[in-house]
Design a protein around this motif. Sequence first.
Motif, PDB file in Angstrom:
ATOM      1  N   ASN A  48       0.866  -1.182   0.000  1.00 46.14           N
ATOM      2  CA  ASN A  48       0.000   0.000   0.000  1.00 46.14           C
ATOM      3  C   ASN A  48       0.902   1.232   0.000  1.00 46.14           C
ATOM      4  O   ASN A  48       1.934   1.246   0.675  1.00 46.14           O
ATOM      5  CB  ASN A  48      -0.879   0.040   1.253  1.00 46.14           C
ATOM      6  CG  ASN A  48      -1.848  -1.122   1.312  1.00 46.14           C
ATOM      7  OD1 ASN A  48      -2.756  -1.227   0.510  1.00 46.14           O
ATOM      8  ND2 ASN A  48      -1.643  -2.010   2.286  1.00 46.14           N
ATOM      9  N   GLU A  49       0.484   2.266  -0.732  1.00 42.40           N
ATOM     10  CA  GLU A  49       1.283   3.488  -0.710  1.00 42.40           C
ATOM     11  C   GLU A  49       0.392   4.699  -0.926  1.00 42.40           C
ATOM     12  O   GLU A  49      -0.511   4.683  -1.764  1.00 42.40           O
ATOM     13  CB  GLU A  49       2.372   3.478  -1.787  1.00 42.40           C
ATOM     14  CG  GLU A  49       3.213   4.742  -1.738  1.00 42.40           C
ATOM     15  CD  GLU A  49       4.366   4.779  -2.733  1.00 42.40           C
ATOM     16  OE1 GLU A  49       5.287   5.564  -2.498  1.00 42.40           O
ATOM     17  OE2 GLU A  49       4.329   4.037  -3.729  1.00 42.40           O
ATOM     18  N   ILE A  50       0.689   5.742  -0.154  1.00 38.27           N
ATOM     19  CA  ILE A  50       0.064   7.050  -0.322  1.00 38.27           C
ATOM     20  C   ILE A  50       1.220   8.009  -0.596  1.00 38.27           C
ATOM     21  O   ILE A  50       2.155   8.087   0.205  1.00 38.27           O
ATOM     22  CB  ILE A  50      -0.684   7.478   0.955  1.00 38.27           C
ATOM     23  CG1 ILE A  50      -1.813   6.502   1.261  1.00 38.27           C
ATOM     24  CG2 ILE A  50      -1.202   8.913   0.811  1.00 38.27           C
ATOM     25  CD1 ILE A  50      -2.395   6.638   2.668  1.00 38.27           C
ATOM     26  N   SER A  51       1.177   8.697  -1.730  1.00 32.93           N
ATOM     27  CA  SER A  51       2.274   9.602  -2.083  1.00 32.93           C
ATOM     28  C   SER A  51       1.731  10.944  -2.553  1.00 32.93           C
ATOM     29  O   SER A  51       1.064  11.021  -3.588  1.00 32.93           O
ATOM     30  CB  SER A  51       3.141   8.993  -3.190  1.00 32.93           C
ATOM     31  OG  SER A  51       4.106   9.943  -3.631  1.00 32.93           O
ATOM     32  N   THR A  52       2.035  11.999  -1.778  1.00 30.11           N
ATOM     33  CA  THR A  52       1.659  13.337  -2.234  1.00 30.11           C
ATOM     34  C   THR A  52       2.683  13.847  -3.249  1.00 30.11           C
ATOM     35  O   THR A  52       2.397  14.791  -3.977  1.00 30.11           O
ATOM     36  CB  THR A  52       1.530  14.335  -1.064  1.00 30.11           C
ATOM     37  OG1 THR A  52       2.798  14.481  -0.420  1.00 30.11           O
ATOM     38  CG2 THR A  52       0.471  13.875  -0.074  1.00 30.11           C
ATOM     39  N   PHE A  53       3.874  13.213  -3.314  1.00 26.83           N
ATOM     40  CA  PHE A  53       4.861  13.571  -4.339  1.00 26.83           C
ATOM     41  C   PHE A  53       4.278  13.289  -5.723  1.00 26.83           C
ATOM     42  O   PHE A  53       4.383  14.093  -6.632  1.00 26.83           O
ATOM     43  CB  PHE A  53       6.152  12.755  -4.187  1.00 26.83           C
ATOM     44  CG  PHE A  53       6.879  12.968  -2.895  1.00 26.83           C
ATOM     45  CD1 PHE A  53       7.648  14.106  -2.692  1.00 26.83           C
ATOM     46  CD2 PHE A  53       6.817  12.026  -1.882  1.00 26.83           C
ATOM     47  CE1 PHE A  53       8.328  14.303  -1.492  1.00 26.83           C
ATOM     48  CE2 PHE A  53       7.489  12.217  -0.692  1.00 26.83           C
ATOM     49  CZ  PHE A  53       8.242  13.357  -0.497  1.00 26.83           C
ATOM     50  N   GLU A  54       3.686  12.099  -5.848  1.00 25.93           N
ATOM     51  CA  GLU A  54       3.132  11.649  -7.126  1.00 25.93           C
ATOM     52  C   GLU A  54       1.640  11.941  -7.255  1.00 25.93           C
ATOM     53  O   GLU A  54       1.099  11.877  -8.357  1.00 25.93           O
ATOM     54  CB  GLU A  54       3.331  10.123  -7.268  1.00 25.93           C
ATOM     55  CG  GLU A  54       4.759   9.646  -7.099  1.00 25.93           C
ATOM     56  CD  GLU A  54       5.674  10.113  -8.214  1.00 25.93           C
ATOM     57  OE1 GLU A  54       5.190  10.242  -9.355  1.00 25.93           O
ATOM     58  OE2 GLU A  54       6.857  10.356  -7.948  1.00 25.93           O
ATOM     59  N   GLY A  55       0.969  12.199  -6.117  1.00 30.08           N
ATOM     60  CA  GLY A  55      -0.476  12.372  -6.141  1.00 30.08           C
ATOM     61  C   GLY A  55      -1.184  11.063  -6.443  1.00 30.08           C
ATOM     62  O   GLY A  55      -2.182  11.026  -7.171  1.00 30.08           O
ATOM     63  N   THR A  56      -0.630   9.968  -5.884  1.00 27.83           N
ATOM     64  CA  THR A  56      -1.203   8.641  -6.138  1.00 27.83           C
ATOM     65  C   THR A  56      -1.398   7.867  -4.846  1.00 27.83           C
ATOM     66  O   THR A  56      -0.714   8.109  -3.846  1.00 27.83           O
ATOM     67  CB  THR A  56      -0.300   7.796  -7.069  1.00 27.83           C
ATOM     68  OG1 THR A  56       0.995   7.652  -6.463  1.00 27.83           O
ATOM     69  CG2 THR A  56      -0.163   8.408  -8.448  1.00 27.83           C
ATOM     70  N   THR A  69      -4.330   4.717  -8.269  1.00 34.10           N
ATOM     71  CA  THR A  69      -5.131   5.804  -8.825  1.00 34.10           C
ATOM     72  C   THR A  69      -4.569   7.131  -8.339  1.00 34.10           C
ATOM     73  O   THR A  69      -3.803   7.173  -7.376  1.00 34.10           O
ATOM     74  CB  THR A  69      -6.630   5.658  -8.433  1.00 34.10           C
ATOM     75  OG1 THR A  69      -7.388   6.608  -9.190  1.00 34.10           O
ATOM     76  CG2 THR A  69      -6.856   5.876  -6.952  1.00 34.10           C
ATOM     77  N   GLU A  70      -4.963   8.195  -9.021  1.00 33.84           N
ATOM     78  CA  GLU A  70      -4.532   9.534  -8.623  1.00 33.84           C
ATOM     79  C   GLU A  70      -5.510  10.103  -7.597  1.00 33.84           C
ATOM     80  O   GLU A  70      -6.675   9.704  -7.560  1.00 33.84           O
ATOM     81  CB  GLU A  70      -4.470  10.449  -9.845  1.00 33.84           C
ATOM     82  CG  GLU A  70      -3.388  10.027 -10.820  1.00 33.84           C
ATOM     83  CD  GLU A  70      -3.284  10.953 -12.022  1.00 33.84           C
ATOM     84  OE1 GLU A  70      -4.101  11.885 -12.153  1.00 33.84           O
ATOM     85  OE2 GLU A  70      -2.375  10.722 -12.826  1.00 33.84           O
ATOM     86  N   PHE A  71      -5.009  11.012  -6.769  1.00 32.67           N
ATOM     87  CA  PHE A  71      -5.855  11.701  -5.794  1.00 32.67           C
ATOM     88  C   PHE A  71      -5.220  13.042  -5.479  1.00 32.67           C
ATOM     89  O   PHE A  71      -4.037  13.257  -5.761  1.00 32.67           O
ATOM     90  CB  PHE A  71      -6.023  10.876  -4.502  1.00 32.67           C
ATOM     91  CG  PHE A  71      -4.816  10.952  -3.604  1.00 32.67           C
ATOM     92  CD1 PHE A  71      -4.764  11.868  -2.564  1.00 32.67           C
ATOM     93  CD2 PHE A  71      -3.710  10.139  -3.816  1.00 32.67           C
ATOM     94  CE1 PHE A  71      -3.643  11.971  -1.758  1.00 32.67           C
ATOM     95  CE2 PHE A  71      -2.593  10.237  -3.010  1.00 32.67           C
ATOM     96  CZ  PHE A  71      -2.558  11.146  -1.977  1.00 32.67           C
ATOM     97  N   ILE A  72      -5.986  13.913  -4.896  1.00 35.74           N
ATOM     98  CA  ILE A  72      -5.466  15.215  -4.458  1.00 35.74           C
ATOM     99  C   ILE A  72      -5.946  15.470  -3.035  1.00 35.74           C
ATOM    100  O   ILE A  72      -7.136  15.318  -2.741  1.00 35.74           O
ATOM    101  CB  ILE A  72      -5.951  16.348  -5.385  1.00 35.74           C
ATOM    102  CG1 ILE A  72      -5.376  16.154  -6.785  1.00 35.74           C
ATOM    103  CG2 ILE A  72      -5.557  17.708  -4.818  1.00 35.74           C
ATOM    104  CD1 ILE A  72      -5.924  17.121  -7.820  1.00 35.74           C
ATOM    105  N   LEU A  73      -5.004  15.823  -2.173  1.00 40.51           N
ATOM    106  CA  LEU A  73      -5.372  16.285  -0.832  1.00 40.51           C
ATOM    107  C   LEU A  73      -5.549  17.795  -0.911  1.00 40.51           C
ATOM    108  O   LEU A  73      -4.769  18.486  -1.570  1.00 40.51           O
ATOM    109  CB  LEU A  73      -4.277  15.947   0.186  1.00 40.51           C
ATOM    110  CG  LEU A  73      -4.128  14.474   0.561  1.00 40.51           C
ATOM    111  CD1 LEU A  73      -2.901  14.268   1.448  1.00 40.51           C
ATOM    112  CD2 LEU A  73      -5.361  13.971   1.275  1.00 40.51           C
TER     113      LEU A  73
END
Length: 171
Positions: A48-56, A69-73
């Motif tokens: 599992n990975e959450i990355s704000t660097f990649e937005g994924t 998938t992509e996401f935006i905080l």
Amino acid sequence: MSCQQSGKEEELDNEISKNVANSNTQNMPIDMPSDFDFSIQFGVQKKNEISTFEGTVTKDLIADGTATTEFILTEEEMKDIYEKMLEINIAEKKEFTPEPINGTTCMAEPHGEDEWKIIINGETIRHLFSEEYCEPTNDAKQLIELRNYVFNIIKTKSEYKSLPESKGGYE
């Protein structure tokens, strides 16, 4: 999940439990810097990975591999996460290896691992720890709570909800 007792010194010095903070400073700015970003890899084999660097966000589907998938905080969500990091002073050195009780340490299988990478004011902060210990240290508990806080935000996003369900399990 099974637990086994171990008194071996080398297991207490398990490399995965060591903190890898590259930060020369332990003082985080009160206000979130413009370059603040982070990634968390977690779970069994850190799939599992959450990355704000990649937005994924990547979800471990267990038997079916992974899905990304992509996401935006939002700015507000990033500020809230930064404030939580500030509360536990994420930049300082952490202790992830618990003290043995009666000379032994309870170990769990299977276990997850967390790997954090955080950028604050151009500095990279890294924390790597294993959830193999039945009784995690306070530092490990704080990072697990922080990871769960972030993951709960991600789980509310429609992009994450659109990912397939996980199938199977780990033994």
